[in-house]
Design a protein around this motif. Structure first.
Motif, PDB file in Angstrom:
ATOM      1  N   TYR A  68      12.175 -27.549 -87.509  1.00  0.00           N
ATOM      2  CA  TYR A  68      10.851 -26.792 -87.430  1.00  0.00           C
ATOM      3  C   TYR A  68      10.747 -26.102 -86.097  1.00  0.00           C
ATOM      4  N   MET A  69       9.782 -25.150 -86.516  1.00  0.00           N
ATOM      5  CA  MET A  69       9.496 -24.094 -85.379  1.00  0.00           C
ATOM      6  C   MET A  69       7.838 -24.389 -84.794  1.00  0.00           C
ATOM      7  N   TYR A  70       7.795 -24.676 -83.726  1.00  0.00           N
ATOM      8  CA  TYR A  70       6.372 -24.943 -83.005  1.00  0.00           C
ATOM      9  C   TYR A  70       6.456 -23.701 -82.091  1.00  0.00           C
ATOM     10  N   TYR A  71       4.840 -23.570 -81.814  1.00  0.00           N
ATOM     11  CA  TYR A  71       4.457 -22.668 -80.692  1.00  0.00           C
ATOM     12  C   TYR A  71       3.809 -23.717 -79.655  1.00  0.00           C
ATOM     13  N   LYS A  72       4.083 -23.682 -78.412  1.00  0.00           N
ATOM     14  CA  LYS A  72       3.629 -24.602 -77.403  1.00  0.00           C
ATOM     15  C   LYS A  72       2.650 -23.705 -76.327  1.00  0.00           C
ATOM     16  N   LEU A  73       1.339 -24.339 -76.043  1.00  0.00           N
ATOM     17  CA  LEU A  73       0.772 -23.596 -75.104  1.00  0.00           C
ATOM     18  C   LEU A  73       0.438 -24.452 -74.075  1.00  0.00           C
ATOM     19  N   TYR A  74       0.403 -24.022 -72.846  1.00  0.00           N
ATOM     20  CA  TYR A  74       0.060 -24.855 -71.499  1.00  0.00           C
ATOM     21  C   TYR A  74      -1.113 -24.404 -71.011  1.00  0.00           C
ATOM     22  N   GLY A  75      -2.011 -25.196 -70.677  1.00  0.00           N
ATOM     23  CA  GLY A  75      -3.275 -24.910 -69.919  1.00  0.00           C
ATOM     24  C   GLY A  75      -4.226 -24.560 -70.712  1.00  0.00           C
ATOM     25  N   SER A 124     -10.191 -18.022 -81.396  1.00  0.00           N
ATOM     26  CA  SER A 124      -9.208 -17.974 -80.446  1.00  0.00           C
ATOM     27  C   SER A 124      -7.747 -18.526 -81.288  1.00  0.00           C
ATOM     28  N   MET A 125      -7.925 -18.494 -82.391  1.00  0.00           N
ATOM     29  CA  MET A 125      -6.624 -18.797 -83.260  1.00  0.00           C
ATOM     30  C   MET A 125      -5.522 -18.025 -82.760  1.00  0.00           C
ATOM     31  N   PHE A 126      -4.434 -18.662 -82.759  1.00  0.00           N
ATOM     32  CA  PHE A 126      -3.000 -18.302 -82.345  1.00  0.00           C
ATOM     33  C   PHE A 126      -2.690 -17.234 -83.157  1.00  0.00           C
ATOM     34  N   ASN A 127      -2.144 -15.957 -82.637  1.00  0.00           N
ATOM     35  CA  ASN A 127      -1.845 -15.207 -83.795  1.00  0.00           C
ATOM     36  C   ASN A 127      -0.695 -14.133 -83.259  1.00  0.00           C
ATOM     37  N   ASP A 128       0.323 -14.590 -82.544  1.00  0.00           N
ATOM     38  CA  ASP A 128       1.616 -14.118 -82.267  1.00  0.00           C
ATOM     39  C   ASP A 128       2.456 -14.147 -83.822  1.00  0.00           C
ATOM     40  N   THR A 129       3.379 -13.371 -83.731  1.00  0.00           N
ATOM     41  CA  THR A 129       4.312 -13.236 -84.994  1.00  0.00           C
ATOM     42  C   THR A 129       5.625 -13.412 -84.311  1.00  0.00           C
ATOM     43  N   PHE A 216      -0.011 -28.592 -75.429  1.00  0.00           N
ATOM     44  CA  PHE A 216       0.467 -28.960 -76.778  1.00  0.00           C
ATOM     45  C   PHE A 216       1.302 -28.049 -77.537  1.00  0.00           C
ATOM     46  N   LYS A 217       1.514 -28.653 -78.670  1.00  0.00           N
ATOM     47  CA  LYS A 217       2.341 -27.681 -79.574  1.00  0.00           C
ATOM     48  C   LYS A 217       2.027 -27.996 -80.926  1.00  0.00           C
ATOM     49  N   LYS A 218       2.097 -26.896 -81.684  1.00  0.00           N
ATOM     50  CA  LYS A 218       1.685 -26.947 -83.192  1.00  0.00           C
ATOM     51  C   LYS A 218       2.778 -26.316 -84.060  1.00  0.00           C
ATOM     52  N   LEU A 219       2.815 -26.978 -85.363  1.00  0.00           N
ATOM     53  CA  LEU A 219       3.965 -26.352 -85.979  1.00  0.00           C
ATOM     54  C   LEU A 219       3.408 -24.968 -86.484  1.00  0.00           C
ATOM     55  N   TYR A 220       4.666 -23.931 -86.547  1.00  0.00           N
ATOM     56  CA  TYR A 220       4.285 -22.686 -87.013  1.00  0.00           C
ATOM     57  C   TYR A 220       5.082 -22.455 -88.217  1.00  0.00           C
ATOM     58  N   ARG A 221       6.355 -22.753 -88.337  1.00  0.00           N
ATOM     59  CA  ARG A 221       7.164 -22.665 -89.402  1.00  0.00           C
ATOM     60  C   ARG A 221       8.070 -23.799 -89.454  1.00  0.00           C
ATOM     61  N   ARG A 222       8.833 -23.671 -91.002  1.00  0.00           N
ATOM     62  CA  ARG A 222       9.836 -24.778 -90.967  1.00  0.00           C
ATOM     63  C   ARG A 222      11.220 -24.128 -91.863  1.00  0.00           C
ATOM     64  N   LEU A 223      12.264 -24.573 -91.381  1.00  0.00           N
ATOM     65  CA  LEU A 223      13.391 -23.888 -91.965  1.00  0.00           C
ATOM     66  C   LEU A 223      13.548 -23.877 -93.501  1.00  0.00           C
ATOM     67  N   LYS A 255       2.978 -19.920 -72.559  1.00  0.00           N
ATOM     68  CA  LYS A 255       3.434 -20.334 -74.018  1.00  0.00           C
ATOM     69  C   LYS A 255       4.846 -20.283 -74.321  1.00  0.00           C
ATOM     70  N   SER A 256       5.371 -20.963 -75.220  1.00  0.00           N
ATOM     71  CA  SER A 256       6.829 -21.241 -75.619  1.00  0.00           C
ATOM     72  C   SER A 256       7.047 -21.289 -77.106  1.00  0.00           C
ATOM     73  N   VAL A 257       8.242 -21.161 -77.367  1.00  0.00           N
ATOM     74  CA  VAL A 257       8.721 -21.676 -78.720  1.00  0.00           C
ATOM     75  C   VAL A 257       9.653 -22.872 -78.704  1.00  0.00           C
ATOM     76  N   VAL A 258       9.338 -23.763 -79.788  1.00  0.00           N
ATOM     77  CA  VAL A 258      10.217 -24.863 -79.467  1.00  0.00           C
ATOM     78  C   VAL A 258      10.894 -24.993 -80.858  1.00  0.00           C
ATOM     79  N   LEU A 259      12.056 -25.175 -81.120  1.00  0.00           N
ATOM     80  CA  LEU A 259      12.832 -25.644 -82.398  1.00  0.00           C
ATOM     81  C   LEU A 259      13.213 -27.094 -82.125  1.00  0.00           C
TER      82      LEU A 259
END
Length: 305
Positions: A68-75, A124-129, A216-223, A255-259
């Protein structure tokens, strides 16, 4: 001659145990040993569960199986009271898409057009691709297939978020404005998949479930386990291609990406394990303090006698 008072018998309560307040009652009379036993048992259980949960969270593997791929935001404080209230649930459920009264300061556009979806949360929705590539060799990169469905809770996807029923989405939302920070309107979030467009877009739904803490981190995509990735992500080198649209410098965040894979308790988050551990430790400390006070009072009583 003294007159006897008259009573309206129709207003008197019925002669039942409930209405006459004569039900049997029982008051717990717990001894000190019972109370201490409950405290020690609760503290020990919470502490053990916390350690197990922390070890499970640490055991998530990085590259195999369901990934699972997550995006993680700090602050980023999604827990601010005014921020949480700045949304229209009747709009998101498709009941009244023109209801923007609770969406200050993002109710209307500069020309007075109702914003859909309105409110600070949606704006304020997260909109990075984010795309992930597998470096097969020095000259060949394979884009890892990712699914953008199956990211949300069932109740969110099919109960709390619904599109209006009348006509196609473009017609249903005609006459509305997109949120100021959005690049496209609500009916173009996913034109390739009608089941993932509009209010039922899963990226939108995931974002709208606000986080309790600033990190926090939120689910972005799954393999999508097909072709070279049937068994998960093979060992090797990978690279991310990120279209930077979501600014973090404005709130001094990161911000970061988590697998990650999943454990029996879900994702690899430490919050639940830390909560159990801290609760167990505090309960055990309180238990020892109560025990010490009890023994001291018991000894003083004996000395007095």
């Amino acid at each position: 001659m003294e007159m006897m008072p008259q009573y309206d018998l129709s207003r008197m309560p019925e002669n039942t145990a409930l209405k006459q307040q004569t039900l049997p009652a029982h008051q717990l009379d717990l001894s000190a040993s019972v109370v201490l036993s409950i405290f020690f048992a609760t503290g020990g259980f919470c502490l053990c569960m916390g350690i197990i949960l922390l070890l499970s969270a640490k055991s998530t593997r990085e590259i195999e199986g369901d990934v699972y791929m997550y995006y993680k935001l700090y602050g980023f404080y999604q827990n601010l009271y005014r921020y949480i209230l700045s949304r229209s649930n009747s709009q998101l459920v498709g009941k009244d898409i023109w209801d923007v009264k609770n969406c200050s300061p993002f109710q209307l556009s500069h020309n007075g057009t109702p914003i859909i979806p309105c409110g600070a949360v949606a704006n304020s929705m997260f909109n990075d691709t984010i795309t992930l590539s597998y470096n097969l060799n020095s000259s060949i990169n394979i884009e890892v297939p990712m699914l953008k469905s199956g990211l949300t809770w069932w109740t969110d996807k099919y109960v709390k978020f619904r599109n209006p029923r009348a006509g196609d989405l473009a017609s249903a939302f005609a006459g509305s404005a997109k949120p100021p920070h959005w690049a496209k309107p609500i009916y173009e979030l996913d034109t390739d998949d009608p089941g993932n467009n509009g209010f039922i877009n899963e990226d939108l739904i995931v974002w709208m479930r606000t986080a309790a803490f600033p990190t926090f981190k939120k689910l972005y995509r799954r393999l999508n386990r097909v072709h070279n990735f049937v068994d998960g992500l093979p060992a090797g080198n990978y690279s991310f291609n990120i279209s930077y649209n979501f600014p973090v410098t404005v709130f001094q965040g990161e911000k970061s990406v988590v697998l990650s894979t999943l454990t029996w308790i879900g994702g690899g988050g430490l919050f639940l394990g830390l909560t159990y551990t801290v609760t167990g430790a505090l309960t055990l400390l309180a238990s020892f303090a109560i025990l010490a006070i009890y023994l001291m009072l018991k000894r003083n009583r004996k000395c007095f006698l």
